[in-house]
Design an enzyme around this catalytic site. Structure first.
Site, mmCIF file in Angstrom:
data_model
loop_
_atom_site.group_PDB
_atom_site.id
_atom_site.type_symbol
_atom_site.label_atom_id
_atom_site.label_comp_id
_atom_site.label_asym_id
_atom_site.label_seq_id
_atom_site.Cartn_x
_atom_site.Cartn_y
_atom_site.Cartn_z
ATOM 1 N N TYR A 105 39.970 50.715 53.680
ATOM 2 C CA TYR A 105 40.652 49.971 52.628
ATOM 3 C C TYR A 105 41.762 50.784 51.988
ATOM 4 C CZ TYR A 105 41.718 47.615 48.298
ATOM 5 O OH TYR A 105 42.399 47.044 47.256
ATOM 6 N N LYS B 20 45.899 50.123 52.170
ATOM 7 C CA LYS B 20 46.755 49.894 50.994
ATOM 8 C C LYS B 20 47.889 50.921 50.955
ATOM 9 C CE LYS B 20 46.278 47.122 48.390
ATOM 10 N NZ LYS B 20 46.748 45.700 48.442
HETATM 11 N N1 NAI Z 1 40.104 43.797 42.404
HETATM 12 C C1 NAI Z 1 40.580 44.974 42.045
HETATM 13 O O1 NAI Z 1 39.968 45.723 41.262
HETATM 14 C C2 NAI Z 1 41.899 45.422 42.582
HETATM 15 C C3 NAI Z 1 42.613 44.675 43.512
HETATM 16 N N2 NAI Z 1 43.826 45.133 43.974
HETATM 17 C C4 NAI Z 1 44.621 44.365 44.934
HETATM 18 O O2 NAI Z 1 44.885 43.098 44.357
HETATM 19 C C5 NAI Z 1 45.013 42.114 45.392
HETATM 20 C C6 NAI Z 1 44.122 40.935 45.065
HETATM 21 O O3 NAI Z 1 42.813 41.446 44.987
HETATM 22 P P1 NAI Z 1 41.620 40.536 44.410
HETATM 23 O O4 NAI Z 1 42.196 39.387 43.687
HETATM 24 O O5 NAI Z 1 40.680 41.438 43.726
HETATM 25 O O6 NAI Z 1 40.933 40.059 45.770
HETATM 26 P P2 NAI Z 1 40.440 38.605 46.203
HETATM 27 O O7 NAI Z 1 39.665 38.810 47.445
HETATM 28 O O8 NAI Z 1 39.824 37.891 45.060
HETATM 29 O O9 NAI Z 1 41.819 37.858 46.541
HETATM 30 C C7 NAI Z 1 42.502 38.083 47.751
HETATM 31 C C8 NAI Z 1 43.039 36.750 48.228
HETATM 32 O O10 NAI Z 1 43.715 36.967 49.455
HETATM 33 C C9 NAI Z 1 43.329 35.955 50.355
HETATM 34 N N3 NAI Z 1 43.428 36.426 51.732
HETATM 35 C C10 NAI Z 1 42.634 37.327 52.346
HETATM 36 N N4 NAI Z 1 43.001 37.459 53.623
HETATM 37 C C11 NAI Z 1 44.059 36.616 53.825
HETATM 38 C C12 NAI Z 1 44.870 36.303 54.929
HETATM 39 N N5 NAI Z 1 44.663 36.841 56.132
HETATM 40 N N6 NAI Z 1 45.855 35.398 54.764
HETATM 41 C C13 NAI Z 1 46.062 34.817 53.570
HETATM 42 N N7 NAI Z 1 45.325 35.060 52.464
HETATM 43 C C14 NAI Z 1 44.337 35.956 52.617
HETATM 44 C C15 NAI Z 1 41.882 35.628 50.014
HETATM 45 O O11 NAI Z 1 41.525 34.338 50.471
HETATM 46 C C16 NAI Z 1 41.900 35.745 48.495
HETATM 47 O O12 NAI Z 1 42.184 34.506 47.898
HETATM 48 C C17 NAI Z 1 44.648 42.810 46.694
HETATM 49 O O13 NAI Z 1 45.823 43.131 47.405
HETATM 50 C C18 NAI Z 1 43.933 44.087 46.243
HETATM 51 O O14 NAI Z 1 44.104 45.121 47.192
HETATM 52 C C19 NAI Z 1 44.360 46.311 43.512
HETATM 53 C C20 NAI Z 1 43.681 47.081 42.610
HETATM 54 C C21 NAI Z 1 42.406 46.696 42.076
HETATM 55 C C1 LIG Z 2 26.065 51.372 42.859
HETATM 56 C C2 LIG Z 2 26.662 52.268 41.799
HETATM 57 C C3 LIG Z 2 27.003 53.633 42.394
HETATM 58 C C4 LIG Z 2 27.892 51.612 41.161
HETATM 59 O O1 LIG Z 2 28.304 52.353 40.046
HETATM 60 C C5 LIG Z 2 29.037 51.473 42.196
HETATM 61 C C6 LIG Z 2 30.310 50.959 41.565
HETATM 62 C C7 LIG Z 2 31.333 50.574 42.658
HETATM 63 C C8 LIG Z 2 30.932 49.243 43.290
HETATM 64 C C9 LIG Z 2 32.754 50.536 42.046
HETATM 65 C C10 LIG Z 2 33.142 51.907 41.437
HETATM 66 C C11 LIG Z 2 34.671 52.023 41.542
HETATM 67 C C12 LIG Z 2 35.106 50.653 42.076
HETATM 68 C C13 LIG Z 2 36.452 50.587 42.781
HETATM 69 C C14 LIG Z 2 37.606 51.037 41.847
HETATM 70 O O2 LIG Z 2 37.656 50.189 40.698
HETATM 71 C C15 LIG Z 2 38.943 50.980 42.579
HETATM 72 C C16 LIG Z 2 39.181 49.728 43.376
HETATM 73 C C17 LIG Z 2 40.462 49.364 43.619
HETATM 74 C C18 LIG Z 2 40.791 48.258 44.492
HETATM 75 O O3 LIG Z 2 41.928 48.115 44.929
HETATM 76 C C19 LIG Z 2 39.726 47.338 44.934
HETATM 77 C C20 LIG Z 2 38.399 47.556 44.264
HETATM 78 C C21 LIG Z 2 38.047 49.051 44.061
HETATM 79 C C22 LIG Z 2 37.881 49.705 45.434
HETATM 80 C C23 LIG Z 2 36.717 49.127 43.238
HETATM 81 C C24 LIG Z 2 35.527 48.568 44.038
HETATM 82 C C25 LIG Z 2 34.168 48.770 43.344
HETATM 83 C C26 LIG Z 2 33.946 50.244 42.991
HETATM 84 C C27 LIG Z 2 33.854 51.084 44.247
#
Ligand code: NAI
Ligand SMILES: CC(C)[C@@H](O)CC[C@@H](C)[C@H]1CC[C@H]2[C@@H]3[C@H](O)CC4=CC(=O)CC[C@]4(C)[C@H]3CC[C@]12C
Length: 369
Positions: free
Chosen positions: A159, A163
């Protein structure tokens, strides 16, 4: 994009627009972008909630598609002024193969870039991640770092690798000539751990706590801080960057910005309890209940179980070697680059972000409150 003298209205495309972040970006655009004429929402899985968006003044076009399919991306991008590319596979739990993660996150991003170039779309905002930076495989802390803080970004997990590669493609594409001869302007936003309404991992923690009689068991020292940011503030930063890219292309083009707000620095588990506590859960232990070596063993056991059970079912628990290492390594951000470059201020205070998230958890089916 249209300047103030022109009545021209804009066409935006949001990839991944039905995801956790994507939905907030879509709703924020409809509320906050006055230049919007058409909003295209491109996603592998379209949500039923999209229908309710089609009653407003903006044309909302739902497009079911796959970013790994270049022709589908090209069709969706054609005629768009701005692309906000959030689509991706956010998998650190072994649910999908490394190849699939790469195909979606890297090749999918390459397809978006090429579609912009071929279509003459000049503005591309990419949702990157803190994971592009770290925590690294050496477990080195990143404490109150910013976009210029030196840090050895070394990744083995598919992952973060995907990214990092995708972000690099986006930044390298800045300045490429698009159809019509004008330059492509790109920007990458790096959210830390996003929380808020719709966060699946928060849902998983909550349901785990309900299964364990309202208790969660501390696995991470409270001293290990993890940066978190409210989804509404991340969405706003995307909208603002998309609006400002044209006018500030020389400053913002090819830049990365951490997404940040005033959410407190806490351990991942203590931060989650800000929302799960008021919803009836309790975090047992002032320090980890199990020794770290035992957690490492249990995480490895989960990997073995996942492999053994894969022919029968998908076993993807929260604890695995990667998530344990992530949770155990301090990663916090302190920066004001987004404010300095394009006037970003988080629209949602910590108190508002917390209240909104608590209400969402409380409304979840089976709530303990
Ligand atoms: N959730 C988090 O804590 C963080 C997320 N991100 C980034 O933010 C973005 C969105 O993440 P989330 O909303 O958390 O994930 P999510 O899984 O809720 O949303 C991702 C969306 O992309 C769509 N998708 C996946 N594969 C696809 C494909 N082949 N074609 C078209 N659509 C597709 C999914 O259906 C989903 O609706 C991602 O790029 C992720 O890497 C960055 C930092 C933190
Ligand atoms: C089971 C316990 C050890 C529990 O504390 C594990 C937590 C774990 C699931 C999360 C801890 C850190 C998170 C990640 C972090 O917020 C950075 C991220 C950035 C992204 O782009 C996607 C999500 C994630 C990788 C996020 C995922 C969940 C954790 C690993």
């Amino acid at each position: 994009m249209a300047d103030s003298a022109q009545a021209q209205k804009l066409v935006y495309l949001v990839t991944g627009g039905c995801g956790f972040l994507g939905e907030h970006v879509v709703r924020m655009l409809l509320q906050q972008e006055p230049q919007l004429r058409e909003l295209r929402i491109f996603d592998l899985h379209l949500g039923p909630w999209l229908e309710e968006l089609k009653t407003g003044p903006v044309q909302v076009t739902a497009i079911q598609g796959d970013v790994t399919q270049a022709h589908e991306v090209a069709a969706a991008v054609a005629g768009a002024h701005v692309v906000i590319h959030t689509a991706g596979l956010v998998d650190v739990f072994g649910k999908t193969s490394p190849e699939t993660i790469h195909e979606v996150n890297v090749q999918g991003t390459r397809n978006v870039i090429e579609a912009c170039v071929q279509a003459g779309t000049r503005f591309l905002v990419y949702t990157s991640s803190m994971e592009v930076v770290g925590p690294n495989i050496k477990g080195q802390p990143f404490y109150r770092g910013n976009e210029n803080t030196p840090y050895e970004a070394v990744h083995r997990h598919p992952y973060p690798r995907s990214k990092a590669l995708a972000e690099q493609l986006v930044l390298e594409a800045n300045g490429r000539k698009v159809l019509g001869g004008l330059p492509l302007v790109t920007c990458a936003l790096r959210p830390t751990g996003i929380y808020g309404e719709g966060h699946q991992i928060m849902r998983d923690f909550y349901h785990q706590g309900l299964r364990l009689g309202g208790r969660l068991f501390r696995a991470i020292p409270a001293s290990v801080e993890h940066g978190r940011v409210y989804v509404g503030n991340v969405a706003w930063m995307h909208v603002l960057v998309a609006r400002e890219l044209e006018h500030r292309a020389a400053l913002m083009g090819g830049q990365v910005y951490f997404c940040y707000d005033n959410s407190p620095y806490k351990s991942y588990e203590d931060f989650n309890m800000e929302f799960l506590g008021p919803c009836g859960l309790r975090l047992v232990g002032t320090r980890p209940l199990l020794p770290y070596w035992l957690l490492v063993f249990l995480a490895a056991l989960n990997v073995l179980l996942q492999w053994l059970l894969r022919p029968l079912l998908l076993y993807a628990p929260l604890l695995n070697p990667y998530t344990l290492a992530m949770a155990n390594t301090t990663f916090t951000v302190s920066t004001d680059k987004a404010r300095r470059h394009f006037g970003y201020e988080p629209p949602f205070s910590w108190e508002e972000s917390r209240t909104r998230t608590i209400r969402w958890v409380q409304a979840m089916e089976g709530s303990a409150q």
